[in-house]
Write an enzyme that holds these catalytic residues in place. Structure first.
Site, PDB file in Angstrom:
ATOM      1  N   HIS A 135       0.940  -1.149   0.084  1.00  0.00           N
ATOM      2  CA  HIS A 135       0.025  -0.231   0.382  1.00  0.00           C
ATOM      3  C   HIS A 135       0.444   1.649  -0.159  1.00  0.00           C
ATOM      4  O   HIS A 135       2.007   1.077   0.294  1.00  0.00           O
ATOM      5  CB  HIS A 135      -0.809  -0.381   1.250  1.00  0.00           C
ATOM      6  CG  HIS A 135      -0.274  -0.533   2.575  1.00  0.00           C
ATOM      7  ND1 HIS A 135      -0.017  -2.077   2.490  1.00  0.00           N
ATOM      8  CD2 HIS A 135       0.165   0.479   3.591  1.00  0.00           C
ATOM      9  CE1 HIS A 135       0.672  -0.747   3.971  1.00  0.00           C
ATOM     10  NE2 HIS A 135       0.289  -0.481   4.079  1.00  0.00           N
ATOM     11  N   HIS A 166       1.272   4.878   0.928  1.00  0.00           N
ATOM     12  CA  HIS A 166       0.630   6.573   1.517  1.00  0.00           C
ATOM     13  C   HIS A 166       0.836   6.868   1.044  1.00  0.00           C
ATOM     14  O   HIS A 166       1.862   7.700   1.078  1.00  0.00           O
ATOM     15  CB  HIS A 166       1.458   6.514   3.404  1.00  0.00           C
ATOM     16  CG  HIS A 166       0.987   5.726   3.902  1.00  0.00           C
ATOM     17  ND1 HIS A 166       0.964   5.059   5.100  1.00  0.00           N
ATOM     18  CD2 HIS A 166       2.063   4.169   3.813  1.00  0.00           C
ATOM     19  CE1 HIS A 166       0.705   3.912   5.519  1.00  0.00           C
ATOM     20  NE2 HIS A 166       2.135   3.143   5.055  1.00  0.00           N
TER      21      HIS A 166
HETATM   22  P1  AMP Z   1       1.692   0.550   7.497  1.00  0.00           P
HETATM   23  O1  AMP Z   1       3.029   0.045   8.469  1.00  0.00           O
HETATM   24  O2  AMP Z   1       2.457   0.164   6.139  1.00  0.00           O
HETATM   25  O3  AMP Z   1       1.249  -1.413   6.954  1.00  0.00           O
HETATM   26  O4  AMP Z   1       0.320   1.043   7.018  1.00  0.00           O
HETATM   27  C1  AMP Z   1      -0.423  -0.063   7.810  1.00  0.00           C
HETATM   28  C2  AMP Z   1      -1.491   1.329   8.039  1.00  0.00           C
HETATM   29  O5  AMP Z   1      -2.980   1.017   7.791  1.00  0.00           O
HETATM   30  C3  AMP Z   1      -1.344   2.093   9.505  1.00  0.00           C
HETATM   31  O6  AMP Z   1      -0.987   3.586   8.948  1.00  0.00           O
HETATM   32  C4  AMP Z   1      -2.772   2.313   9.454  1.00  0.00           C
HETATM   33  O7  AMP Z   1      -3.172   2.882  10.469  1.00  0.00           O
HETATM   34  C5  AMP Z   1      -3.502   1.567   8.627  1.00  0.00           C
HETATM   35  N1  AMP Z   1      -4.939   0.848   9.081  1.00  0.00           N
HETATM   36  C6  AMP Z   1      -4.954   0.096   9.909  1.00  0.00           C
HETATM   37  N2  AMP Z   1      -6.039  -0.592  10.139  1.00  0.00           N
HETATM   38  C7  AMP Z   1      -6.971   0.214   9.007  1.00  0.00           C
HETATM   39  C8  AMP Z   1      -7.591  -0.214   8.745  1.00  0.00           C
HETATM   40  N3  AMP Z   1      -9.360  -1.152   9.145  1.00  0.00           N
HETATM   41  N4  AMP Z   1      -8.901   1.503   8.041  1.00  0.00           N
HETATM   42  C9  AMP Z   1      -7.278   1.914   8.183  1.00  0.00           C
HETATM   43  N5  AMP Z   1      -7.103   2.437   7.640  1.00  0.00           N
HETATM   44  C10 AMP Z   1      -6.335   1.080   8.732  1.00  0.00           C
END
Ligand code: AMP
Length: 139
Positions: free
Chosen positions: A98, A100
């Site tokens: 993903h 950001h």
């Molecule tokens: P990463 O640390 O790059 O894997 O980022 C994962 C991101 O997913 C974090 O910024 C979380 O806040 C986000 N995240 C986790 N669960 C959810 C959810 N249910 N809805 C939206 N974002 C989420």
């Protein structure tokens, strides 16, 4: 076990959706660095850029561009941080690629909160020689 993003894609977990197509889904991050912090998620549950086909990565960057434009238009942000935590050691919590997109403003500190390192004499040139593309074995 399914990642949280697979469950979001399937509609098992609620999300605020911004965009969807056959390859990716864009949602608002539930724990934003800045309000409007968005995620462009690869629909296939593949963890890193090494795993995801180039065509999909390219497509996702096109979607990032659309989200970036929209954040600037709606929020009036001046810039964005576009970040991929590419593997667990880089802070990737969800092993499904993903991107950001974080709105940023002229009025706040623009540096990421990672302390910088310093090269010793000659180290930077030597590392550049080792990293330069086109000279790796088999290239
Ligand atoms: P990463 O640390 O790059 O894997 O980022 C994962 C991101 O997913 C974090 O910024 C979380 O806040 C986000 N995240 C986790 N669960 C959810 C959810 N249910 N809805 C939206 N974002 C989420």
């Amino acid at each position: 076990m399914a990642t949280v993003f697979e469950r979001i894609i399937r509609g098992e977990i609620p999300s605020v959706r911004l965009y969807e197509d056959p390859l990716c889904l864009a949602i608002l991050d539930i724990n934003p660095v800045k309000k409007g912090h968005s995620l462009v998620i690869c629909k296939e549950p593949l963890a890193t850029i090494e795993d995801v086909p180039d065509a999909t990565l390219g497509h996702m960057m096109g979607v990032v561009k659309l989200i970036d434009r929209r954040l600037r238009a709606v929020l009036g942000c001046d810039a964005t941080n576009i970040v991929i935590n590419n593997g667990e050691a880089a802070g990737q919590a969800v092993p499904q690629l993903h991107i950001h997109i974080i709105p940023r403003y002229k009025t706040e500190d623009k540096r990421p909160p990672i302390p910088h390192e310093k090269y010793s004499d000659g180290e930077m040139a030597a590392l550049g020689a080792r990293l330069r593309l086109g000279q790796e074995e088999g290239a």
